[in-house]
Design a protein around this motif. Structure first.
Motif, PDB file in Angstrom:
ATOM      1  N   GLN A 493       0.788  -1.239   0.007  1.00 43.49           N
ATOM      2  CA  GLN A 493       0.010  -0.076  -0.070  1.00 43.49           C
ATOM      3  C   GLN A 493       0.864   1.343  -0.111  1.00 43.49           C
ATOM      4  N   SER A 494       0.958   2.078  -1.434  1.00 45.76           N
ATOM      5  CA  SER A 494       1.932   3.190  -1.204  1.00 45.76           C
ATOM      6  C   SER A 494       1.107   4.133  -0.263  1.00 45.76           C
ATOM      7  N   LYS A 498      -4.045   3.798  -1.897  1.00 46.25           N
ATOM      8  CA  LYS A 498      -3.612   3.173  -2.936  1.00 46.25           C
ATOM      9  C   LYS A 498      -2.807   1.890  -2.823  1.00 46.25           C
ATOM     10  N   THR A 499      -3.028   0.907  -3.632  1.00 43.90           N
ATOM     11  CA  THR A 499      -2.538  -0.277  -3.545  1.00 43.90           C
ATOM     12  C   THR A 499      -1.951  -0.869  -4.800  1.00 43.90           C
ATOM     13  N   ILE A 500      -0.557  -1.342  -4.670  1.00 42.11           N
ATOM     14  CA  ILE A 500       0.188  -1.910  -5.653  1.00 42.11           C
ATOM     15  C   ILE A 500       0.166  -3.495  -5.539  1.00 42.11           C
ATOM     16  N   GLN A 501       0.087  -4.106  -6.821  1.00 40.06           N
ATOM     17  CA  GLN A 501       0.199  -5.638  -6.742  1.00 40.06           C
ATOM     18  C   GLN A 501       1.079  -5.720  -7.888  1.00 40.06           C
ATOM     19  N   THR A 606      -0.767  -4.102 -11.395  1.00 42.48           N
ATOM     20  CA  THR A 606      -2.160  -3.769 -11.017  1.00 42.48           C
ATOM     21  C   THR A 606      -2.064  -2.623  -9.798  1.00 42.48           C
ATOM     22  N   TYR A 607      -2.743  -1.753 -10.334  1.00 40.86           N
ATOM     23  CA  TYR A 607      -2.862  -0.284  -9.464  1.00 40.86           C
ATOM     24  C   TYR A 607      -4.236  -0.205  -8.889  1.00 40.86           C
ATOM     25  N   THR A 608      -4.547   0.162  -7.744  1.00 42.38           N
ATOM     26  CA  THR A 608      -5.794   0.140  -7.122  1.00 42.38           C
ATOM     27  C   THR A 608      -6.119   1.401  -6.535  1.00 42.38           C
ATOM     28  N   SER A 618     -20.773   5.501   2.035  1.00 45.68           N
ATOM     29  CA  SER A 618     -21.419   5.170   0.872  1.00 45.68           C
ATOM     30  C   SER A 618     -21.045   6.131  -0.320  1.00 45.68           C
ATOM     31  N   ASN A 619     -20.020   7.196   0.196  1.00 42.17           N
ATOM     32  CA  ASN A 619     -19.693   8.282  -0.865  1.00 42.17           C
ATOM     33  C   ASN A 619     -18.302   7.962  -1.244  1.00 42.17           C
ATOM     34  N   PHE A 620     -17.709   7.567  -2.179  1.00 37.70           N
ATOM     35  CA  PHE A 620     -16.524   7.014  -2.635  1.00 37.70           C
ATOM     36  C   PHE A 620     -16.310   6.741  -4.124  1.00 37.70           C
ATOM     37  N   SER A 621     -15.051   6.626  -4.317  1.00 37.81           N
ATOM     38  CA  SER A 621     -14.509   6.240  -5.855  1.00 37.81           C
ATOM     39  C   SER A 621     -13.856   5.076  -5.617  1.00 37.81           C
ATOM     40  N   PHE A 622     -13.707   4.272  -6.777  1.00 36.43           N
ATOM     41  CA  PHE A 622     -12.856   3.157  -6.993  1.00 36.43           C
ATOM     42  C   PHE A 622     -12.305   3.175  -8.383  1.00 36.43           C
ATOM     43  N   PHE A 623     -10.949   2.974  -8.416  1.00 29.77           N
ATOM     44  CA  PHE A 623     -10.337   2.846  -9.878  1.00 29.77           C
ATOM     45  C   PHE A 623      -9.093   1.620  -9.503  1.00 29.77           C
ATOM     46  N   ARG A 624      -9.180   0.817 -10.871  1.00 27.69           N
ATOM     47  CA  ARG A 624      -8.432  -0.046 -11.056  1.00 27.69           C
ATOM     48  C   ARG A 624      -7.883  -0.405 -12.281  1.00 27.69           C
ATOM     49  N   ILE A 625      -6.689  -0.556 -12.421  1.00 27.76           N
ATOM     50  CA  ILE A 625      -6.131  -0.837 -13.792  1.00 27.76           C
ATOM     51  C   ILE A 625      -5.100  -1.987 -13.582  1.00 27.76           C
ATOM     52  N   ARG A 626      -5.068  -2.974 -14.549  1.00 32.45           N
ATOM     53  CA  ARG A 626      -4.071  -4.118 -14.697  1.00 32.45           C
ATOM     54  C   ARG A 626      -3.595  -4.185 -15.990  1.00 32.45           C
ATOM     55  N   LEU A 627      -2.230  -4.176 -15.871  1.00 33.58           N
ATOM     56  CA  LEU A 627      -1.514  -4.520 -17.195  1.00 33.58           C
ATOM     57  C   LEU A 627      -0.794  -5.651 -17.105  1.00 33.58           C
TER      58      LEU A 627
END
Length: 837
Positions: A493-494, A498-501, A606-608, A618-627
């Motif tokens: 967790q940076s 934010k989480t890096i995998q 993967t960045y999350t 219940s007020n939040f955003s979520f973003f995930r990208i996997r290469l």
């Protein structure tokens, strides 16, 4: 006819429900609340928490909970004795035929049923007191926003005929007050030095509108500054804001005062003491703490890097590794942030059910602290059981389960060893199928990497290393696939959000054990190929190929494969019958992909980003990208190819592709009735290279209970095709969903949703049908749309979901594509666990 009867009776039931049945004369039920701000009507979503009285919750515009409540009767008997007096004949009949015990049980059944009805929401009766208090709440709220001369009035409109009433709140905000001069006065030299050296800029700025929350944020910011710089005893009580409310020009001066001393109680007397920077002198960690044995004698103690590790029994944790979770060391000044980081890091080890950190002055010192970390361990062994219902376009309803056992602290470094057995059973069009498997994983709460690479990720980021190995075997699921998987995974967790995998060794070997059954399982492929065989014999004026063998599975597969290869090599047939030729080549391509064994060595990043700070948010955003990339490194080690010109390793085709998945989710709390508006969008693409195919298991599909819910899994696409195949896959996918979630009654929640998306082919193959390809923005017209409603039972730890999806826009239809099959007969009924996103 049965459905029409059901709908008719349901409508009669709703019509017969009088929502004000239990409203006595002279009372009125709240049916609507209106809010006007500066003469403009608004839904006032951000004001709902200040409104003390709301109308009864509704589902599809109907107060169903209230209808159930009205089926009960407050005057009915509450005990079997009372019920017997009111229903003497029935009670005695049951008593004489059976026994008095049965008659009491009979009476209780009616009593409990009545209680169950009455447990639902009763009518929301208008309360003038609550309306007045709501006025006060709204007035107080706007004063916190700087509208000191705002006014709030209310009006209750009653309808005697219907016994219903409407409440209207009218808010006149007036002119806001802004900050003029801001003065900060720090009387303590030590605090003043810390504040000046920090370079902290104040949130209170001249010209900004007065907001109470900004003052609170400023106070929290200052408290955090001092407590992170060794002032352990500093609290908000040492802060004071003085606002000049005598001015009439809608401006105010602010004096921000910070006290020079703190109050300390000693024998009932409070004395003032100056603030001092406090240092950690001792750190004590108890690894098996419990309240029942807190006064017992410690039996095992080890000191490592100045930290004392103790246990009442035997010290089971290696101090070298456990000390990596302690971020305050002897000789360092106290810090709130490092204390919280220590607590969070220890919890993330998943070895302790509670973590308690205490600080006490040493020998009455004002400048030295003792830090006690009290850890209560979880059970060393934990059993787990998971189950799930499954349904798809290929599989009928089935059930799967997973049994696992977790061994904590197996190597004395807070590691987690998890061993699992899984199994599933379902019924398909080809009979029953099943799957069994096993896997083992070891999670280590630090980096285990060669060449000292772990030093690049600090321990503050909670680095994790996961090693996993597993295998599964399927029978009558596809082609009786056997899978072997080995995985090495790094995660950290940076930041807290934010989480890096990093998957550096994620290798999967897929072996198909029953290739001969391909055309038996995917019978639509055989039917299409048989049509090509008929055209081929007609073009060649022969009777050699049609009909293909449709009796023996093995012969069927051999004949079909022989025929497809024959067609693929016949350029004359390609020229005379291009459509049938392309159909055969496409079936051969899909046959090779699905029946081929694959080695899939994946390297992925993967960045999350997850803005949800807790599960109640219940007020939040979520973003995930996997290469991800498969086969790039191993592909350099081999130059061998099979008969289909695919690169191989140990005679196994190597999957070679780049894959990108991007997902974004956003949730808005709408304030009233715990309602939430949720939005999700997904974009994914796979690009192959070196003539490789995409393994079936890595391809995209559309449809299902967590996808486009108006179509079953694998049923939709690609593009505007309606192939009728048992499976449809693609290498490009777009999906978006919007869902409105709200309370109905009790644990029952409701939802209205719209799903849109599809899959396409972007391989560039000349044999793929044009209507399956993604050729640009023009292909977006082939996005399918489904809509519907759902019901969910929320048990806090588990949500059981039932959704009904209606085909709203079907891109494969020729004429009218909107609402052509928008009916219950064509709807898809989904059962799922937890929310779809």
């Amino acid at each position: 006819m049965k459905k029409l009867t059901f709908y008719f009776l349901f409508i009669i039931f709703l019509i017969s429900c009088n929502s004000t049945e239990h409203v006595i004369d002279g009372q009125f039920m709240l049916s609507k609340t209106n809010i006007f701000i500066d003469s403009t009507k608004t839904n006032g979503a951000d004001l709902q928490k200040y409104i003390l009285q709301k109308r009864n919750p509704r589902f599809l515009g109907l107060p169903l909970g209230l209808y159930f409540h009205n089926l009960g009767n407050h005057d009915k008997p509450k005990t079997p004795i009372e019920w017997a007096k009111e229903n003497k004949g029935t009670y005695n009949f049951v008593k004489n035929v059976f026994s008095e015990k049965q008659s009491i049980a009979y009476a209780n059944s009616f009593i409990n049923l009545n209680k169950w009805f009455l447990s639902y929401d009763e009518p929301a009766i208008i309360s003038e007191l609550k309306v007045k208090r709501t006025e006060d709440n709204l007035s107080a709220y706007y004063k916190t926003q700087g509208y000191f001369k705002s006014s709030v009035t209310s009006n209750i409109k009653r309808d005697s005929a219907s016994k219903k009433a409407t409440v209207t709140y009218r808010i006149q905000k007036g002119k806001p007050t802004v900050l003029d001069t801001v003065n900060i006065e720090i009387k303590s030299p030590i605090l003043d030095s810390i504040y000046v050296n920090s370079g902290l800029s104040s949130l209170l700025k001249s010209g900004d509108r007065y907001k109470d929350q900004v003052f609170r944020n400023e106070a929290s910011k200052v408290v955090k500054l001092f407590r992170n710089n060794g002032i352990y005893n500093f609290t908000e009580s040492a802060l004071a804001f003085y606002v000049d409310s005598t001015r009439t020009d809608y401006k105010t001066n602010v004096d921000f005062l910070i006290s020079s001393n703190r109050l300390e109680e000693k024998e009932g007397v409070y004395i003032e003491k100056p603030y001092k920077v406090q240092t950690i002198k001792e750190v004590h960690v108890t690894t098996d703490y419990s309240f029942t044995q807190k006064d017992e004698k410690i039996s095992d103690t080890v000191t490592y890097n100045g930290i004392q590790f103790s246990a009442f029994d035997k010290l089971l944790y290696n101090p070298k590794y456990l000390s990596q979770s302690i971020f305050l060391k002897p000789g360092e000044i106290y810090s709130d942030t490092l204390t919280n980081l220590t607590r969070t890091h220890l919890k993330s080890l998943q070895n302790f059910k509670s973590t308690n950190i205490k600080f006490t002055p040493i020998d009455g010192s004002d400048s030295e602290l003792r830090m006690d970390v009290l850890l209560s361990p979880l059970e060393k062994y934990t059993l787990g059981l998971e189950s799930e219902l499954t349904h798809s376009n290929i599989r009928n309803l089935g059930i799967s389960g997973k049994f696992s056992i977790t061994d904590r602290n197996i190597f004395r470094g807070a590691e987690l060893l998890k061993m699992s057995l899984l199994g599933s059973w379902f019924n398909s069009n080809n009979g029953p199928g099943w799957e069994i498997g096993a896997d083992a994983s070891l999670e280590i709460p630090r980096f285990v990497a060669p060449f000292g690479l772990g030093k690049f990720v600090p321990k503050e980021m909670s680095p994790r290393t996961l090693f996993s190995i597993g295998s599964s075997f399927q029978k009558n699921i596809g082609l009786d696939r056997q899978t072997f998987t080995i995985l090495t995974d790094y995660k950290w967790q940076s930041t807290p959000k934010k989480t890096i995998q990093l998957e550096v060794l994620n290798t999967q070997y897929i072996q198909n054990l029953n290739v001969e059954s391909f055309f038996n399982i995917y019978s639509s492929e055989f039917d299409n190929l048989n049509t090509v065989a008929e055209a081929y014999d007609l073009a060649k004026n022969t009777n050699d190929n049609f009909p293909l063998n449709d009796e023996n599975i093995s012969s069927q597969s051999e004949d079909a494969l022989r025929f497809m290869n024959l067609v693929a090599a016949d350029t004359n047939f390609q020229n005379t019958n291009p459509d049938e030729y392309n159909t055969s080549v496409n079936i051969l391509d899909r046959y090779n992909i699905i029946t081929s064994d694959f080695l899939i060595p994946t390297l992925a990043y993967t960045y999350t980003y997850n803005g949800q700070t807790n599960f109640k948010n219940s007020n939040f955003s979520f973003f995930r990208i996997r290469l991800a990339n498969s086969g790039n490194i191993l592909g350099l080690l081999s130059d061998k190819r099979n008969d289909n010109d695919k690169k191989t390793i140990l005679n196994i085709p190597l999957a070679q592709y780049f894959k990108t998945d991007i997902e974004f989710k956003k949730f808005w709390s709408l304030g009233s009735n715990n309602s939430v508006f949720a939005f999700r969008t997904f974009l994914g693409a796979i690009l192959t290279y070196d003539n490789s195919d995409v393994p079936f298991t890595k391809s995209y599909f559309a449809g299902g209970s967590n996808d486009i819910r108006a179509w079953q899994t694998y049923e939709l696409g690609p593009g505007s095709r309606n192939s009728g195949l048992e499976f449809n896959i693609g290498n490009f996918k777009f999906l978006t969903s919007a869902e409105y979630r709200f309370d109905v009654v009790g644990r029952l929640k409701g939802a209205l949703f719209v799903d849109a998306g599809n899959i396409w082919d972007i391989s560039g193959s000349e044999f793929v049908e044009e209507d399956a390809k993604f050729t640009g923005f023009s292909s977006l017209k082939n996005i399918a749309v489904g809509s519907g409603f759902g019901a969910r039972l929320d048990f806090n730890f588990l949500i059981i979901r039932f959704d009904v999806g209606f085909k709203t826009y079907e891109p494969y239809l020729q004429d009218s594509k909107w609402f052509k099959n928008y009916n219950f007969n064509s709807a898809v009924y989904n059962i799922g666990i937890n929310y779809p996103f």
